[in-house]
Design a protein around this motif. Structure first.
Motif, short mmCIF file in Angstrom:
data_model
loop_
_atom_site.label_atom_id
_atom_site.label_comp_id
_atom_site.label_asym_id
_atom_site.label_seq_id
_atom_site.Cartn_x
_atom_site.Cartn_y
_atom_site.Cartn_z
N PHE A 5 6.49 -24.80 14.98
CA PHE A 5 5.32 -27.25 14.56
C PHE A 5 6.42 -27.75 14.68
O PHE A 5 6.06 -28.68 14.63
N LYS A 99 -5.32 -26.70 20.18
CA LYS A 99 -4.56 -25.58 18.28
C LYS A 99 -3.53 -25.89 17.83
O LYS A 99 -3.32 -25.68 16.96
N GLU A 102 -3.65 -28.58 15.74
CA GLU A 102 -4.25 -28.28 14.43
C GLU A 102 -3.14 -27.21 14.19
O GLU A 102 -3.17 -27.03 12.32
N LYS A 103 -2.59 -26.61 14.22
CA LYS A 103 -1.67 -25.64 13.86
C LYS A 103 -0.14 -26.45 12.55
O LYS A 103 0.08 -26.38 11.73
N THR A 104 0.33 -26.80 14.06
CA THR A 104 1.24 -27.99 13.22
C THR A 104 0.88 -29.12 12.20
O THR A 104 1.43 -29.48 11.34
N LYS A 106 -1.43 -28.78 9.25
CA LYS A 106 -1.17 -28.16 8.90
C LYS A 106 -0.17 -27.82 8.47
O LYS A 106 -0.33 -28.31 6.98
#
Length: 114
Positions: A5, A99, A102-104, A106
């Motif tokens: 990410f 999605k 959102e992960k990136t 985080k």
């Protein structure tokens, strides 16, 4: 910390290792990227081709800058689909980019807390 990410090494290589500047840029990204994704999502609700192109291009650029390559790739796919007036395809990409962003985000928040 190279991960799928955020390519930290490539990002800081681009900045000649300037960690302070990097942290500033990442903090801006944490605010800016979600805002651009929200604007992109709104543009898709009205099928506004010009705004879809504008916001996907902007999201691609800021993501490429910090070496969030997955986001940059999907944003580019969205931009190209919009340029070809394949707006139904644009809508297919939205759940994925949401999605992955959102992960990136985080990963970036965790990185900045180190």
């Amino acid at each position: 910390m190279a991960c799928e990410f955020f390519n930290e090494q490539a990002f800081f290589d681009h900045l000649s290792g300037d960690r302070e500047l990097g942290a500033e840029i990442l903090n801006v990204y944490l605010t800016d990227a979600p805002a651009r994704l929200r604007a992109l999502s709104e543009a898709t609700k009205t099928n506004n081709q010009n705004l879809i192109i504008k916001y996907s291009h902007a999201l691609k650029g800021i993501s490429a800058t910090i070496r969030a390559e997955k986001i940059a790739e999907i944003a580019e796919d969205i931009e190209l689909a919009a340029r070809q007036n394949h707006l139904e395809k644009v809508n297919e990409y939205l759940p994925d980019i949401e999605k992955i962003l959102e992960k990136t985000l985080k990963v970036l928040r965790n990185y900045l807390e180190m």
